[in-house]
Enzyme design. Structure first.
Site, PDB file in Angstrom:
ATOM      1  N   ASN A  31      34.201  46.257  37.088  1.00 57.25           N
ATOM      2  CA  ASN A  31      34.811  44.930  37.230  1.00 57.25           C
ATOM      3  C   ASN A  31      34.285  44.134  38.424  1.00 57.25           C
ATOM      4  O   ASN A  31      34.983  43.306  38.989  1.00 57.25           O
ATOM      5  CB  ASN A  31      36.345  45.025  37.209  1.00 57.25           C
ATOM      6  CG  ASN A  31      36.902  45.815  38.362  1.00 57.25           C
ATOM      7  OD1 ASN A  31      36.152  46.319  39.190  1.00 57.25           O
ATOM      8  ND2 ASN A  31      38.212  45.916  38.426  1.00 57.25           N
ATOM      9  N   HIS A  67      35.456  44.367  44.535  1.00 55.83           N
ATOM     10  CA  HIS A  67      36.692  44.867  45.157  1.00 55.83           C
ATOM     11  C   HIS A  67      37.108  43.871  46.228  1.00 55.83           C
ATOM     12  O   HIS A  67      36.252  43.273  46.883  1.00 55.83           O
ATOM     13  CB  HIS A  67      36.454  46.238  45.820  1.00 55.83           C
ATOM     14  CG  HIS A  67      37.600  46.622  46.720  1.00 55.83           C
ATOM     15  ND1 HIS A  67      38.734  47.239  46.238  1.00 55.83           N
ATOM     16  CD2 HIS A  67      37.815  46.413  48.052  1.00 55.83           C
ATOM     17  CE1 HIS A  67      39.582  47.402  47.243  1.00 55.83           C
ATOM     18  NE2 HIS A  67      39.047  46.913  48.349  1.00 55.83           N
ATOM     19  N   GLU A 102      40.453  48.993  55.434  1.00 52.12           N
ATOM     20  CA  GLU A 102      39.198  48.969  54.682  1.00 52.12           C
ATOM     21  C   GLU A 102      38.041  48.394  55.508  1.00 52.12           C
ATOM     22  O   GLU A 102      36.912  48.883  55.406  1.00 52.12           O
ATOM     23  CB  GLU A 102      39.400  48.175  53.387  1.00 52.12           C
ATOM     24  CG  GLU A 102      40.348  48.902  52.436  1.00 52.12           C
ATOM     25  CD  GLU A 102      40.656  48.118  51.169  1.00 52.12           C
ATOM     26  OE1 GLU A 102      40.153  46.982  51.025  1.00 52.12           O
ATOM     27  OE2 GLU A 102      41.396  48.655  50.321  1.00 52.12           O
ATOM     28  N   LYS A 134      30.373  45.520  43.472  1.00 48.53           N
ATOM     29  CA  LYS A 134      30.306  46.862  42.884  1.00 48.53           C
ATOM     30  C   LYS A 134      28.966  47.096  42.163  1.00 48.53           C
ATOM     31  O   LYS A 134      28.209  46.144  41.905  1.00 48.53           O
ATOM     32  CB  LYS A 134      31.492  47.049  41.926  1.00 48.53           C
ATOM     33  CG  LYS A 134      32.861  47.074  42.632  1.00 48.53           C
ATOM     34  CD  LYS A 134      33.970  47.416  41.634  1.00 48.53           C
ATOM     35  CE  LYS A 134      35.330  47.508  42.298  1.00 48.53           C
ATOM     36  NZ  LYS A 134      36.394  47.923  41.343  1.00 48.53           N
ATOM     37  N   TYR A 153      39.143  55.144  48.153  1.00 50.48           N
ATOM     38  CA  TYR A 153      40.168  54.963  47.105  1.00 50.48           C
ATOM     39  C   TYR A 153      41.251  56.050  47.170  1.00 50.48           C
ATOM     40  O   TYR A 153      41.910  56.311  46.152  1.00 50.48           O
ATOM     41  CB  TYR A 153      39.509  54.954  45.728  1.00 50.48           C
ATOM     42  CG  TYR A 153      38.854  53.634  45.374  1.00 50.48           C
ATOM     43  CD1 TYR A 153      39.616  52.471  45.202  1.00 50.48           C
ATOM     44  CD2 TYR A 153      37.476  53.532  45.194  1.00 50.48           C
ATOM     45  CE1 TYR A 153      39.023  51.259  44.862  1.00 50.48           C
ATOM     46  CE2 TYR A 153      36.877  52.316  44.846  1.00 50.48           C
ATOM     47  CZ  TYR A 153      37.661  51.187  44.686  1.00 50.48           C
ATOM     48  OH  TYR A 153      37.077  49.990  44.346  1.00 50.48           O
TER      49      TYR A 153
HETATM   50  P1  IDP Z   1      42.019  45.924  42.188  1.00 50.31           P
HETATM   51  O1  IDP Z   1      40.567  46.354  42.330  1.00 50.31           O
HETATM   52  O2  IDP Z   1      42.148  44.697  41.340  1.00 50.31           O
HETATM   53  O3  IDP Z   1      42.725  45.829  43.503  1.00 50.31           O
HETATM   54  P2  IDP Z   1      43.442  48.463  41.775  1.00 50.31           P
HETATM   55  O4  IDP Z   1      44.711  48.586  41.004  1.00 50.31           O
HETATM   56  O5  IDP Z   1      43.506  48.596  43.269  1.00 50.31           O
HETATM   57  O6  IDP Z   1      42.753  47.070  41.355  1.00 50.31           O
HETATM   58  O7  IDP Z   1      42.466  49.557  41.195  1.00 50.31           O
HETATM   59  C1  IDP Z   1      41.241  49.855  41.851  1.00 50.31           C
HETATM   60  C2  IDP Z   1      40.137  49.931  40.824  1.00 50.31           C
HETATM   61  O8  IDP Z   1      40.395  51.035  39.942  1.00 50.31           O
HETATM   62  C3  IDP Z   1      40.027  48.718  39.915  1.00 50.31           C
HETATM   63  O9  IDP Z   1      39.261  47.667  40.449  1.00 50.31           O
HETATM   64  C4  IDP Z   1      39.381  49.297  38.681  1.00 50.31           C
HETATM   65  O10 IDP Z   1      37.969  49.393  38.858  1.00 50.31           O
HETATM   66  C5  IDP Z   1      39.968  50.691  38.645  1.00 50.31           C
HETATM   67  N1  IDP Z   1      41.127  50.731  37.739  1.00 50.31           N
HETATM   68  C6  IDP Z   1      42.358  50.265  37.950  1.00 50.31           C
HETATM   69  N2  IDP Z   1      43.167  50.472  36.906  1.00 50.31           N
HETATM   70  C7  IDP Z   1      42.413  51.103  35.992  1.00 50.31           C
HETATM   71  C8  IDP Z   1      42.700  51.599  34.684  1.00 50.31           C
HETATM   72  O11 IDP Z   1      43.804  51.496  34.153  1.00 50.31           O
HETATM   73  N3  IDP Z   1      41.639  52.184  34.055  1.00 50.31           N
HETATM   74  C9  IDP Z   1      40.400  52.302  34.620  1.00 50.31           C
HETATM   75  N4  IDP Z   1      40.108  51.844  35.856  1.00 50.31           N
HETATM   76  C10 IDP Z   1      41.108  51.258  36.523  1.00 50.31           C
END
Ligand code: IDP
Length: 142
Positions: free
Chosen positions: A114, A117, A128, A11, A51
């Site tokens: 974070n 992905h 994807e 990312k 997304y």
């Molecule tokens: P993942 O990336 O660990 O699979 P997902 O639940 O698929 O997590 O969410 C996609 C992305 O959305 C996450 O990597 C994160 O960047 C963002 N995200 C998920 N939950 C939150 C939240 O509660 N607040 C802000 N961003 C979030």
């Protein structure tokens, strides 16, 4: 376990920190092969489409803004149990909850920024990978 492919993204925060190589190294040391890769700056439409399953979530606009804030590196990882193996290497979505030694524990700053992905299921991986790569852009290890 069988040979799988999964879609991984370094990312914008991790690209900006100059840790693409360190993240790639973790994939390779875990026995995953990079069989396709490209760097790109996602458009709004590309990020929204990628997304789409999160469209109704409160963080969707922030997520799209973050994913379009700078270049990303998108890759296909191939190997035994690649989908789960990559999720294990990544660590929990929130880096504060990510296990020590995972990519997110070591390189991520927040749940928004974070670092990586990774596809979370076989169905997601198939969608994807096809979202970013044509079949002729993937170079399987023979
Ligand atoms: P993942 O990336 O660990 O699979 P997902 O639940 O698929 O997590 O969410 C996609 C992305 O959305 C996450 O990597 C994160 O960047 C963002 N995200 C998920 N939950 C939150 C939240 O509660 N607040 C802000 N961003 C979030």
């Amino acid at each position: 376990m069988s040979i799988e492919r999964t879609l991984s993204i370094v990312k914008p925060d991790a690209v900006a920190k100059n840790v693409i190589g360190e993240i790639y190294s973790r994939f390779e040391k875990a026995g995953l092969s990079i069989v396709a890769a490209k760097m790109k700056h996602l458009t709004q439409e590309e990020a929204e489409g990628f997304y789409a399953e999160h469209k109704e979530r409160p963080f969707f606009a922030d997520l799209v803004a973050f994913m379009t804030s700078g270049p990303v590196v998108v890759q296909v990882l191939e190997g035994e149990g690649a989908i789960l193996k990559n999720r294990d290497l990544m660590g929990a979505t929130n880096p504060k909850e990510a296990a020590a030694g995972t990519i997110r524990a070591d390189f991520a700053d927040s749940i928004d920024a974070n670092a990586v992905h990774g596809s979370d299921s076989a169905a997601s991986a198939e969608r994807e990978v096809a979202y970013f790569f044509n079949d002729n852009e993937i170079c399987p290890r023979g």
